[in-house]
Motif scaffolding. Structure first.
Motif, PDB file in Angstrom:
ATOM      1  N   ASP A 149     -14.292 -17.063   6.443  1.00 48.83           N
ATOM      2  CA  ASP A 149     -12.965 -16.538   6.123  1.00 48.83           C
ATOM      3  C   ASP A 149     -12.085 -16.392   7.362  1.00 48.83           C
ATOM      4  O   ASP A 149     -10.864 -16.193   7.257  1.00 48.83           O
ATOM      5  CB  ASP A 149     -13.077 -15.172   5.437  1.00 48.83           C
ATOM      6  CG  ASP A 149     -13.586 -15.289   4.020  1.00 48.83           C
ATOM      7  OD1 ASP A 149     -13.918 -14.257   3.422  1.00 48.83           O
ATOM      8  OD2 ASP A 149     -13.668 -16.435   3.514  1.00 48.83           O
ATOM      9  N   GLY A 173      -7.413  -9.664  -0.453  1.00 51.55           N
ATOM     10  CA  GLY A 173      -8.225 -10.554   0.378  1.00 51.55           C
ATOM     11  C   GLY A 173      -7.429 -11.764   0.831  1.00 51.55           C
ATOM     12  O   GLY A 173      -6.214 -11.831   0.726  1.00 51.55           O
ATOM     13  N   VAL A 174      -8.150 -12.766   1.358  1.00 51.21           N
ATOM     14  CA  VAL A 174      -7.536 -13.996   1.854  1.00 51.21           C
ATOM     15  C   VAL A 174      -7.056 -14.831   0.666  1.00 51.21           C
ATOM     16  O   VAL A 174      -7.807 -15.061  -0.292  1.00 51.21           O
ATOM     17  CB  VAL A 174      -8.547 -14.801   2.706  1.00 51.21           C
ATOM     18  CG1 VAL A 174      -7.947 -16.121   3.130  1.00 51.21           C
ATOM     19  CG2 VAL A 174      -8.979 -13.982   3.918  1.00 51.21           C
ATOM     20  N   GLN A 234     -10.778 -11.047   9.505  1.00 48.92           N
ATOM     21  CA  GLN A 234     -11.844 -11.598   8.674  1.00 48.92           C
ATOM     22  C   GLN A 234     -12.983 -12.098   9.557  1.00 48.92           C
ATOM     23  O   GLN A 234     -12.835 -12.221  10.786  1.00 48.92           O
ATOM     24  CB  GLN A 234     -11.303 -12.741   7.806  1.00 48.92           C
ATOM     25  CG  GLN A 234     -10.161 -12.337   6.891  1.00 48.92           C
ATOM     26  CD  GLN A 234     -10.597 -11.326   5.842  1.00 48.92           C
ATOM     27  OE1 GLN A 234     -11.746 -11.315   5.396  1.00 48.92           O
ATOM     28  NE2 GLN A 234      -9.672 -10.440   5.458  1.00 48.92           N
ATOM     29  N   ASN A 275      -7.573 -15.805  10.734  1.00 47.70           N
ATOM     30  CA  ASN A 275      -7.277 -14.574  10.008  1.00 47.70           C
ATOM     31  C   ASN A 275      -7.962 -13.450  10.786  1.00 47.70           C
ATOM     32  O   ASN A 275      -9.185 -13.263  10.686  1.00 47.70           O
ATOM     33  CB  ASN A 275      -7.801 -14.657   8.572  1.00 47.70           C
ATOM     34  CG  ASN A 275      -7.086 -15.754   7.783  1.00 47.70           C
ATOM     35  OD1 ASN A 275      -5.860 -15.851   7.801  1.00 47.70           O
ATOM     36  ND2 ASN A 275      -7.874 -16.589   7.095  1.00 47.70           N
ATOM     37  N   GLU A 335      -2.703 -13.653   5.799  1.00 45.04           N
ATOM     38  CA  GLU A 335      -4.109 -14.019   5.622  1.00 45.04           C
ATOM     39  C   GLU A 335      -4.226 -15.098   4.550  1.00 45.04           C
ATOM     40  O   GLU A 335      -4.241 -14.812   3.355  1.00 45.04           O
ATOM     41  CB  GLU A 335      -4.941 -12.779   5.262  1.00 45.04           C
ATOM     42  CG  GLU A 335      -5.078 -11.802   6.426  1.00 45.04           C
ATOM     43  CD  GLU A 335      -6.283 -10.894   6.272  1.00 45.04           C
ATOM     44  OE1 GLU A 335      -6.897 -10.529   7.292  1.00 45.04           O
ATOM     45  OE2 GLU A 335      -6.610 -10.570   5.115  1.00 45.04           O
TER      46      GLU A 335
END
Length: 833
Positions: free
Chosen positions: A121, A69-70, A117, A114, A10
């Motif tokens: 995102d 997270g990303v 997401q 991703n 990601e």
């Protein structure tokens, strides 16, 4: 590394908003696609072979990433390459949707998004704000973009992938995917949080499309706005860049520096100079923002210059009209002055009608210099300095006029303007659009009650005395030919003068018809300057001179001159052009005083006196029009007593039995202009070989032979043939015709040596003349020309006979009949002309 570890997991790559938009086009796409295909083939043939290096990727940490997270990175360099590769993968995915939707879905999830997401995102890559909608449309499933470089690249790859997809090879598309993600190597440079990523960005080589100075400047300015970049970019820069266009941002940055007192600045130094200007305020975001806002204000002025139609207010109409004229003239040299004038209007410092008057002076300065043969050398700096002088004046128009009237500014006065118009080859000065501009302004000065819609009118420049004169036209010049001058020399000297030119929409109809025939067409013209020509009883040197005087008077009324008369040497040093031309004459060539006069506008007599009195290089290579040495020729070195003819012969110039230099080695005015880089109109060179043929014919053959050649070639064209011209020193004419077997011709006419060459050798492989009996029948027909006797032993060669044998009516009549028979015998006849 390869693209695989860059895209796995990601991750999101953000292209900073101040970066340039996606710019790759077909040449860059073709190069990358060739590399991809080569690597795909390597996977099939040699899977262990090395990959292919495609460049660098410079990354910097973005804002802090939430744990789990990303992971986000700023793409400091390499965004064009990265964007293109993802578009290629998107195209591959979409091509696979029909035949293998499972593979298409895998590519989508693995490389393009991703998966878990949403919103922005979702995307592995976020281009600049301008490009994001188009890029998202390519990556998303619901729709595709229709315009712009992003969409064009996506469609390019769709087409290429469809072209290489082999139904018999189930792995070919998988190899393309693997070539993209595993075989294209990049150097990935990852900066630390405190690294100067902009310095890295500047220093690395870019193997894609090179960044412009405007790109570099934009990047630099927004690096100075760590907390305000988004707001300033969206509220100020985007609007400015949209109005100007990316290509003009650099122009704006350059003009900004000139108007801040740097008139000597070179355009290429713009970026470094702007860097230096911002250095003292680099840590003050408010000050940087204020400067960008000021740039945007100046951008409005540049927009008005580039697009005068944007000035729509009633009070702006005269200014817009003046701006349109300067835009039609062309060139950026006037921009600094115009920026000053528009700034003074906006800030309320301009005197009444100041801008309109100043723009007329500016137009006059440019036009008068052109009409007097003055080059544009140094004009950028002169007008940049003039802009600063105008900015500080009480009245900018008068300040500009005073500055340009100073010595060494080369603004021709009325006397110099008249001399230039009456003697120079107007058709060879300036650019085509500028020559039309001058004639249009002259036409408008007649004060039409019914205005001409120039945008809807097809206008061309017409030579009344034609560029390719017939004997009838040359006869009109004959009374004014001076001793030692050929009629063709006089023609070359005057044919391109302004007095011989007018506007017309009937250029092809007029051609080189006799003046009496032209008059009927000229009378019906919509142009006043053209209609008045039809009132002339004849057209020769006297009429050209008289009209030149009249147009010079009219031009002086349209374009006001400097405040004071200037010295003659201030406006036009034509002797310098003479020296340049003589110095450029190659060994083994010669030219005439008339040829030099045609280019420089100086009469042949003072030209000869000048060459005799001054130590001019290669002066011995300038002869009389007939190729003889002038009786007035003298070596500047009085002790030198060798023969100029002997010197020329030693250099390779051939002389006839009459002691005249061979005309095939003569350089025409067009050749001379090319030697020193004088811009000659394309329309004057399109038929330069044809013109040279006729000039060589006129110079070397008697009138009866010349007339016979014209009859013969006119007859050929009337039968459906066309004429082709050689490019050698002797410009031969090939009367050719296109058939199902290619081009064919019967004979070649050589104007200097004065022969007709029968091309049996060429015809021996051209049906039906590949039959010996058919060629022999042709030989018998040619031998009916009185005086011609080609033996049968020459049927495989290229025998010739003299042009003079066509001079009698019997000779040219047989030749024309032979041409007609030849065309009828060709297999399938002519197919296209």
């Amino acid at each position: 590394m390869t693209l695989k570890p860059i895209l796995e997991g990601e991750k999101q790559y953000l292209v900073p908003l101040y970066q340039r938009t996606y710019a790759w086009q077909k040449p860059q796409l073709e190069r990358l696609w060739a590399d991809i295909l080569a690597q795909a083939e390597s996977l099939a043939d040699a899977p262990n072979s090395p990959g292919h290096f495609v460049g660098s990727l410079v990354l910097a940490p973005a804002a802090a990433t939430v744990a789990g997270g990303v992971q986000r990175w700023l793409v400091v360099d390499g965004q064009q390459r990265l964007t293109t590769l993802l578009l290629a993968l998107a195209a591959l995915r979409d091509h696979l949707r029909t035949e293998n939707p499972r593979e298409a879905e895998r590519i989508h999830r693995q490389w393009l998004v991703n998966e878990y997401q949403c919103g922005s995102d979702l995307y592995k890559l976020l281009p600049t704000q301008t490009d994001r909608p188009a890029f998202a449309a390519c990556i998303a499933d619901d729709h595709k973009p229709t315009g712009g470089n992003i969409a064009a690249a996506y469609r390019y790859f769709l087409g290429q992938i469809a072209a290489v997809d082999d139904p018999q090879d189930t792995d070919d598309l998988r190899r393309i995917e693997q070539a993209i993600v595993r075989r294209l190597d990049v150097v990935s440079v990852t900066a630390e949080q405190d690294d100067n990523v902009h310095r890295i960005f500047e220093s690395l080589n870019n193997t894609g499309m090179a960044l412009s100075l405007g790109d570099l400047l934009r990047n630099h300015l927004f690096m100075l706005l760590p907390t305000r970049a988004e707001d300033v970019y969206s509220k100020v820069w985007v609007t400015m860049q949209k109005d100007l266009g990316t290509e003009h941002v650099e122009t704006l940055a350059y003009l900004d520096l000139v108007l801040r007192g740097q008139p000597e600045l070179r355009r290429s130094d713009t970026y470094l100079a702007q860097q230096k200007r911002f250095r003292p305020i680099s840590h003050d975001e408010s000050a940087v923002e204020a400067e960008i806002i000021e740039l945007a204000r100046r951008a409005r002025h540049l927009t008005a210059i580039l697009r005068p139609e944007s000035l729509t207010e009633l009070a702006d109409r005269d200014v817009a009209s003046a701006l349109r004229r300067l835009a039609a003239w062309g060139g950026e040299a006037v921009y600094p002055v115009l920026m000053v004038l528009l700034d003074r209007r906006e800030t309320g410092r301009a005197a009444p009608h100041e801008a309109e008057s100043a723009m007329l002076y500016l137009e006059s300065y440019l036009v008068r210099r052109m009409l007097c043969g003055r080059t544009a050398s140094g004009i950028n700096r002169a007008l940049a300095q003039a802009a600063l002088a105008a900015a500080d004046a009480v009245d900018a128009a008068e300040g500009l006029r005073e500055f340009l009237s100073q010595p060494r500014r080369y603004w021709p006065d009325d006397d110099q303007l008249a001399e230039g118009i009456e003697t120079l080859s107007f058709y060879w000065v300036g650019r085509a659009a500028q020559r039309l501009f001058v004639l249009r302004r002259l036409e408008e000065s007649y004060g039409h009650k019914e205005l001409i819609d120039w945008d809807q009118t097809s206008v061309q420049i017409e030579h009344i005395l034609p560029q390719t004169p017939t004997p009838e036209w040359l006869a009109l010049l004959e009374p004014d030919v001076e001793p030692g001058e050929a009629t063709t020399d006089l023609h070359q000297r005057v044919v391109h003068r302004l007095g011989n030119l007018t506007l017309t929409g009937y250029n092809p109809d007029l051609s080189n018809k006799p003046f009496a025939d032209k008059q009927a067409i000229l009378k019906s013209s919509k142009f006043s300057m053209t209609v008045e020509l039809a009132q002339q009883p004849t057209w020769g040197l006297a009429q050209i001179q008289e009209r030149g005087v009249a147009l010079a008077t009219r031009a002086a009324e349209i374009w006001p001159g400097p405040r004071r008369a200037t010295k003659a040497t201030d406006t036009s040093d034509q002797w310098q052009v003479v020296r340049r031309l003589c110095a450029a004459l190659p060994v083994g060539t010669w030219t005439s005083y008339g040829d030099l006069a045609a280019v420089t506008g100086i009469h042949p007599k003072p030209l000869g006196n000048y060459l005799a009195a001054q130590p001019i290089p290669n002066a011995w290579r300038v002869l009389r029009g007939d190729g003889s040495i002038s009786a007035e020729f003298r070596w500047p070195d009085a002790t030198r007593d060798d023969s100029p003819a002997g010197v020329l012969q030693a250099e390779g110039v051939r002389f006839t039995d009459k002691g005249r230099a061979e005309s095939g080695q003569r350089l025409s005015p067009l050749d001379l202009a090319a030697l020193i880089g004088v811009e000659v109109p394309e329309e004057a060179t399109n038929n330069s070989d044809e013109q040279r043929f006729w000039l060589q014919l006129d110079a070397n053959q008697p009138p009866a032979s010349r007339d016979a050649v014209r009859r013969l070639l006119d007859d050929w064209r009337s039968c459906g043939g066309m004429l082709s011209w050689g490019t050698g020193a002797q410009t031969s004419c090939f009367p050719v015709v296109r058939t199902s077997n290619g081009e064919s011709w019967l004979w070649t006419l050589k104007p200097t040596s004065g022969v007709v060459e029968v091309v049996f050798q060429h015809l021996a492989v051209q049906p039906p003349f590949d039959d010996t009996a058919k060629r022999d029948e042709l030989r018998h027909r040619i031998n009916k020309i009185p005086g011609v006797d080609i033996p049968i032993s020459r049927l495989e060669l290229r025998p010739s006979f003299g042009l003079d044998l066509l001079a009698a009516d019997a000779g040219v009549s047989v030749a024309m009949a032979t041409q007609q028979w030849f065309l009828n015998e060709l297999d399938n006849g002519p197919t296209s002309i």
